[in-house]
Every structure is written in structure tokens, then in C-alpha cells.
Design a protein around this motif. Structure first.
Motif, PDB file in Angstrom:
ATOM      1  N   PRO A 278     -10.269 -39.825 110.715  1.00 49.78           N
ATOM      2  CA  PRO A 278      -9.742 -40.176 109.386  1.00 49.78           C
ATOM      3  C   PRO A 278      -8.410 -40.901 109.490  1.00 49.78           C
ATOM      4  N   ASP A 279      -8.054 -41.592 108.419  1.00 51.36           N
ATOM      5  CA  ASP A 279      -6.782 -42.321 108.395  1.00 51.36           C
ATOM      6  C   ASP A 279      -5.590 -41.366 108.471  1.00 51.36           C
ATOM      7  N   ARG A 280      -5.706 -40.220 107.804  1.00 49.91           N
ATOM      8  CA  ARG A 280      -4.649 -39.212 107.814  1.00 49.91           C
ATOM      9  C   ARG A 280      -5.055 -38.064 108.718  1.00 49.91           C
ATOM     10  N   SER A 281      -4.084 -37.471 109.382  1.00 51.79           N
ATOM     11  CA  SER A 281      -4.382 -36.344 110.257  1.00 51.79           C
ATOM     12  C   SER A 281      -4.722 -35.104 109.433  1.00 51.79           C
ATOM     13  N   PRO A 282      -5.953 -34.581 109.533  1.00 51.86           N
ATOM     14  CA  PRO A 282      -6.282 -33.360 108.795  1.00 51.86           C
ATOM     15  C   PRO A 282      -5.499 -32.147 109.298  1.00 51.86           C
ATOM     16  N   VAL A 283      -5.070 -32.173 110.555  1.00 52.46           N
ATOM     17  CA  VAL A 283      -4.263 -31.063 111.065  1.00 52.46           C
ATOM     18  C   VAL A 283      -2.882 -31.086 110.433  1.00 52.46           C
ATOM     19  N   ALA A 284      -2.311 -32.274 110.256  1.00 50.22           N
ATOM     20  CA  ALA A 284      -1.030 -32.375 109.557  1.00 50.22           C
ATOM     21  C   ALA A 284      -1.168 -31.878 108.123  1.00 50.22           C
ATOM     22  N   ASP A 285      -2.283 -32.214 107.459  1.00 55.96           N
ATOM     23  CA  ASP A 285      -2.515 -31.726 106.093  1.00 55.96           C
ATOM     24  C   ASP A 285      -2.625 -30.197 106.083  1.00 55.96           C
ATOM     25  N   ALA A 286      -3.299 -29.641 107.091  1.00 51.65           N
ATOM     26  CA  ALA A 286      -3.419 -28.184 107.168  1.00 51.65           C
ATOM     27  C   ALA A 286      -2.060 -27.539 107.373  1.00 51.65           C
ATOM     28  N   ASP A 287      -1.236 -28.139 108.208  1.00 52.25           N
ATOM     29  CA  ASP A 287       0.107 -27.606 108.437  1.00 52.25           C
ATOM     30  C   ASP A 287       0.902 -27.574 107.134  1.00 52.25           C
ATOM     31  N   ARG A 288       0.807 -28.634 106.347  1.00 53.87           N
ATOM     32  CA  ARG A 288       1.516 -28.663 105.061  1.00 53.87           C
ATOM     33  C   ARG A 288       0.971 -27.589 104.120  1.00 53.87           C
ATOM     34  N   LEU A 289      -0.347 -27.425 104.093  1.00 52.37           N
ATOM     35  CA  LEU A 289      -0.941 -26.405 103.223  1.00 52.37           C
ATOM     36  C   LEU A 289      -0.468 -25.008 103.595  1.00 52.37           C
TER      37      LEU A 289
ATOM     38  N   MET B 132       8.766 -20.426 107.177  1.00 41.69           N
ATOM     39  CA  MET B 132       7.617 -21.201 107.630  1.00 41.69           C
ATOM     40  C   MET B 132       8.018 -22.405 108.477  1.00 41.69           C
ATOM     41  N   SER B 133       9.229 -22.390 108.991  1.00 47.50           N
ATOM     42  CA  SER B 133       9.662 -23.479 109.856  1.00 47.50           C
ATOM     43  C   SER B 133       9.125 -23.261 111.267  1.00 47.50           C
ATOM     44  N   GLY B 134       9.413 -24.205 112.151  1.00 46.75           N
ATOM     45  CA  GLY B 134       8.965 -24.115 113.530  1.00 46.75           C
ATOM     46  C   GLY B 134       7.685 -24.886 113.743  1.00 46.75           C
ATOM     47  N   PRO B 135       7.295 -25.072 115.007  1.00 43.88           N
ATOM     48  CA  PRO B 135       6.095 -25.856 115.320  1.00 43.88           C
ATOM     49  C   PRO B 135       4.821 -25.152 114.890  1.00 43.88           C
ATOM     50  N   LEU B 136       3.780 -25.937 114.711  1.00 45.55           N
ATOM     51  CA  LEU B 136       2.453 -25.424 114.423  1.00 45.55           C
ATOM     52  C   LEU B 136       1.804 -24.959 115.724  1.00 45.55           C
TER      53      LEU B 136
ATOM     54  N   LEU C 236       1.435 -16.616 119.032  1.00 39.88           N
ATOM     55  CA  LEU C 236       1.367 -17.585 117.946  1.00 39.88           C
ATOM     56  C   LEU C 236       2.627 -17.563 117.091  1.00 39.88           C
ATOM     57  N   GLY C 237       2.918 -18.707 116.480  1.00 42.06           N
ATOM     58  CA  GLY C 237       4.047 -18.825 115.570  1.00 42.06           C
ATOM     59  C   GLY C 237       3.655 -18.489 114.148  1.00 42.06           C
ATOM     60  N   ALA C 238       4.408 -19.021 113.202  1.00 42.93           N
ATOM     61  CA  ALA C 238       4.206 -18.671 111.791  1.00 42.93           C
ATOM     62  C   ALA C 238       2.927 -19.262 111.223  1.00 42.93           C
ATOM     63  N   ARG C 239       2.505 -20.429 111.741  1.00 41.04           N
ATOM     64  CA  ARG C 239       1.328 -21.119 111.216  1.00 41.04           C
ATOM     65  C   ARG C 239       0.430 -21.514 112.387  1.00 41.04           C
ATOM     66  N   THR C 240      -0.880 -21.345 112.196  1.00 41.28           N
ATOM     67  CA  THR C 240      -1.833 -21.609 113.272  1.00 41.28           C
ATOM     68  C   THR C 240      -3.033 -22.371 112.741  1.00 41.28           C
ATOM     69  N   VAL C 241      -3.498 -23.351 113.508  1.00 34.96           N
ATOM     70  CA  VAL C 241      -4.783 -24.010 113.260  1.00 34.96           C
ATOM     71  C   VAL C 241      -5.642 -23.819 114.508  1.00 34.96           C
ATOM     72  N   VAL C 242      -6.897 -23.444 114.302  1.00 37.14           N
ATOM     73  CA  VAL C 242      -7.848 -23.249 115.390  1.00 37.14           C
ATOM     74  C   VAL C 242      -8.785 -24.448 115.432  1.00 37.14           C
ATOM     75  N   LEU C 243      -8.789 -25.165 116.556  1.00 44.13           N
ATOM     76  CA  LEU C 243      -9.644 -26.336 116.747  1.00 44.13           C
ATOM     77  C   LEU C 243     -10.659 -26.041 117.846  1.00 44.13           C
ATOM     78  N   LEU C 244     -11.929 -26.245 117.557  1.00 38.26           N
ATOM     79  CA  LEU C 244     -12.984 -26.009 118.533  1.00 38.26           C
ATOM     80  C   LEU C 244     -13.235 -27.291 119.316  1.00 38.26           C
ATOM     81  N   PRO C 245     -13.152 -27.263 120.631  1.00 37.01           N
ATOM     82  CA  PRO C 245     -13.240 -28.502 121.404  1.00 37.01           C
ATOM     83  C   PRO C 245     -14.614 -29.151 121.398  1.00 37.01           C
TER      84      PRO C 245
END
Length: 252
Positions: free
Chosen positions: A114-125, A1-5, A97-106
Motif C-alpha cells: 500500500p501507499d501508506r504503511s499499515p504498521v505506522a497506522d496501527a502504531d498511531r491507533l 504511550m511514547s517509545g518505539p513500537l 515488549l514495550g507499550a505498543r506491539t504489532v504482530v506480523l506473520l512472516p
């Protein structure tokens, strides 16, 4: 699960409800920027690779990102004119796509960051689970009826994060009462990409039965709670976004 999101940004929609003479992700926002800029805000400082899913008229979108954010690695893939819908757009991106993907609708814009990046939280999950949602609690039946609706079991032990029990796309007023949230974004691991998109496709076509949902990877997916957001796909929503800042829409 390494590599960029991998971050997929679907930008091939026609935006017919707005009738703009330019791509809707370039719609001005009250802070003097455009809708697409918040996508970059959400991934700032993260190790990501951005993939735009575009149509033939999206050269201005690509140019905007290259000009304003030269530090962000961006590639583009074109969605065929004979396909439509979110699941079809993401399928176009699958080979890249790589090992992990988040889809963001523009066109989904958080009312506050938010104070914390929800995308970073998703990457960790996604390093530990196969799929996840970013969603906002909602008790407005009108909003739920016309949006991507979820039913989430609240879990106080997880800081308010729960798990998805039901999902529907634009379920209508009669079914809105069965849901308590609307989703802002979603993520998945490469090995479940096909089944995740199959479930989304069925939801878009109003064919996703609860029993079928329970057998797929999006069932019981953990949820990262985000602040309320505006779906800027209609003029009433766009006007509301501007009026919250005490301004009139400049291109109305």
C-alpha cells in the motif's frame, strides 16, 4: 504511550505443510528475495524494535536479518519445543515488549504494497485504543474457512475502516458465511496483552464463543484495511503467488 513500537515476528513454526529443508520465512519470492523481507518493508522508516520468536533451527533466519538489514534493531527469544500456536509464541515475547506491539506473520505476503504503511497506522491507533487488526476484505468461503476470519462492520465515515464484531480461527465452510474478512496482523497495548492472547488462544482451539469474544479487548477493535494477501503456508498458495508473476516455483 511514547517509545518505539515493538514488532513481534513469530518464526518458530515447523512449516510441516511445506516440508522445506530450511525455515519457511526464507522461502524465495518472485522479486528475488524471501518472505521475511516484506516484514522489513512494512516497518521501513519507523521507530521499531523487532523481536523474533524462534526455534532451535532458526539461526539462518537471524543471520539473514543481521546480514541484509544491519540497520534494523533485532533481538530473538526462543519458543520452547513443548509449546505451539500463535498465542503461545507471542506470550514468550511478553517480558520484552514495550507499550505498543504489532504482530506480523512472516508467511503472510501482501500481493501489493500500500501507499501508506499499515504498521505506522496501527502504531498511531494504539496510542488511542487498546487493540487493532490489519485485515483484508474477503468473500471467498474457501479462504475464510481455512484462515483467521473476522466479521467487520464497515464504517464509511472512517475511510472504510470498521470494527470487529466476531472472530474465528479456521471456522470451516459451514461457518464461513458469517465472516467478511481475513486478518493479516494485529496489535495491542501492553496492559491488555494477557486478555488479547487469551482470546486468540481460545480462537485457535475453537473455543471462543461469541459471548466470550464480546467481553474481551478484541471485540470492537478498529480495523486497518490492507490489500489482499497470500498465506504462504501451503504449496497451492505458494504456487499461486509465483504464477501471478508468470513464473514457476524454483524450489517446488
Amino acid at each position: 504511550m511514547s517509545g518505539p513500537l515493538s514488532v513481534v515476528v513469530p518464526c518458530a513454526g515447523r512449516g510441516s505443510r511445506l516440508g522445506l529443508p530450511f525455515p519457511k520465512e526464507l522461502l524465495p519470492t518472485p522479486d528475488g528475495r524471501v518472505l521475511l523481507d516484506q516484514v522489513v518493508d512494512l516497518i521501513a522508516g519507523l521507530d521499531v524494535r523487532v523481536l523474533l520468536v524462534t526455534a532451535a533451527d532458526r539461526e539462518p533466519t537471524i543471520a539473514h536479518l543481521h546480514r541484509r538489514y544491519p540497520q534494523v534493531p533485532v533481538a530473538a527469544v526462543r519458543q520452547g519445543a513443548d509449546t505451539s500456536g500463535l498465542s503461545a509464541a507471542v506470550r514468550v515475547a511478553l517480558p520484552f515488549l514495550g507499550a505498543r506491539t504489532v504482530v506480523l506473520l512472516p508467511d503472510q505476503r501482501l500481493q501489493e504494497m500500500p501507499d501508506r504503511s499499515p504498521v505506522a497506522d496501527a502504531d498511531r491507533l494504539l496510542r488511542a485504543t487498546s487493540a487493532c487488526f490489519l485485515a483484508s476484505w474477503c468473500d471467498d468461503p474457501q479462504r475464510i474457512a481455512a484462515d483467521g476470519a473476522l466479521t467487520i462492520d464497515r464504517d464509511p465515515s472512517q475511510g472504510g475502516m470498521g470494527r470487529v464484531q466476531r472472530m474465528a480461527d479456521k471456522p470451516g465452510l459451514e461457518a464461513a458465511g458469517g465472516h467478511n474478512a481475513v486478518w493479516f496482523a494485529f496489535g495491542f497495548r501492553r496492559e491488555v496483552a494477557g486478555p488479547v492472547l487469551d482470546q486468540l488462544d481460545l480462537a485457535e482451539r475453537h473455543l471462543l464463543a461469541d459471548a466470550d469474544f464480546a467481553r474481551g479487548p478484541l471485540h470492537a477493535a478498529p480495523v486497518i484495511v490492507v490489500p489482499p494477501f497470500v498465506d504462504c503456508g501451503t504449496w497451492p498458495a505458494v504456487r499461486d503467488m509465483w504464477r501471478r508473476h508468470g513464473k514457476d516455483v524454483p524450489c517446488d
